[in-house]
Design an enzyme around this catalytic site. Structure first.
Site, PDB file in Angstrom:
ATOM      1  CD  GLN A 112      -7.076 -42.493  83.900  1.00  0.00           C
ATOM      2  OE1 GLN A 112      -7.970 -42.480  84.741  1.00  0.00           O
ATOM      3  NE2 GLN A 112      -6.797 -43.564  83.190  1.00  0.00           N
ATOM      4  CG  HIS A 113      -5.299 -34.414  85.944  1.00  0.00           C
ATOM      5  ND1 HIS A 113      -4.408 -33.446  86.370  1.00  0.00           N
ATOM      6  CD2 HIS A 113      -4.999 -34.631  84.643  1.00  0.00           C
ATOM      7  CE1 HIS A 113      -3.627 -33.102  85.382  1.00  0.00           C
ATOM      8  NE2 HIS A 113      -3.958 -33.804  84.303  1.00  0.00           N
TER       9      HIS A 113
END
Length: 211
Positions: free
Chosen positions: A76-77
């Site tokens: 996840q960014h």
């Protein structure tokens, strides 16, 4: 390319593409099929992970059945930053080599897959999600939230379709924790695996595994 040549090439790819297992604890009885990458994870006894899966930061319980092309612990960014690009992050082996800055990102969240979970082909389980024992996750489902034990889930995002058993049976199965039993006890119970009631009764009476 002829169909025979295509099939031959496909077979060669299937059996010789290898797998990558790094910083993991894999039980000796577990099976990891080729093309799969597993990093910073554990896999319990008698579980298997199918072809071409991508698994990171995950705890996979015993007796799990994971089909091909499954992703668990998807990266996840940081969505609250100006940019979600890894070129601003202090992360190795992610995206372009160029780094404009080296900001630390939050640590990866562990996905926990309970015992006896079946995950269908092309499903995605996000990091930080807890999947309860006995769950079934349909093909192509995207799991973004915790799943209750013995539920059948499908869709994007994954939603509960129904429970496999009634509440009383689910509670009793969870109490047995049968997946923790040694092999010799499972040998005695295996004949009743098709009937939850008979299975539970045998544990309670003849085998005396549950008080």
């Amino acid at each position: 390319m002829s169909r025979l040549s295509y099939l031959y090439a496909k077979v060669l790819k299937k059996y010789f593409r290898g797998k990558a297992v790094k910083n993991c604890e894999i039980d000796d009885t577990a099976v990891i099929y080729s093309g799969t990458q597993i990093v910073n994870s554990s896999v319990g006894r008698y579980s298997y992970v199918g072809y071409d899966c991508d698994i990171s930061n995950a705890e996979i319980g015993s007796f799990c059945s994971i089909s091909a092309n499954v992703v668990i612990g998807a990266a996840q960014h940081p969505s609250s930053w100006v940019s979600t690009s890894p070129v601003f992050e202090n992360v190795r082996n992610s995206g372009p080599k160029k780094r404009f800055s080296f900001h630390d990102v939050p640590p990866a969240r562990t996905a926990v897959i309970g015992p006896d979970v079946w995950i269908g082909r092309n499903a995605i389980v996000m990091g930080g999600v807890n999947v309860g024992p006995g769950c079934i996750i349909g093909s192509g489902a995207v799991v973004t939230k915790d799943l209750e034990p013995y539920g059948i889930y499908a869709g994007v995002p994954a939603k509960l379709i129904r429970f496999r058993f009634d509440k009383e049976t689910i509670a009793k199965l969870l109490d047995t924790k049968w997946w923790e039993l040694p092999d010799e006890n499972l040998d005695k119970l295996a004949d009743k695996i098709k009937s939850p009631k008979e299975f539970i009764d045998l544990m309670n009476s003849e085998c005396g595994f549950v008080e």
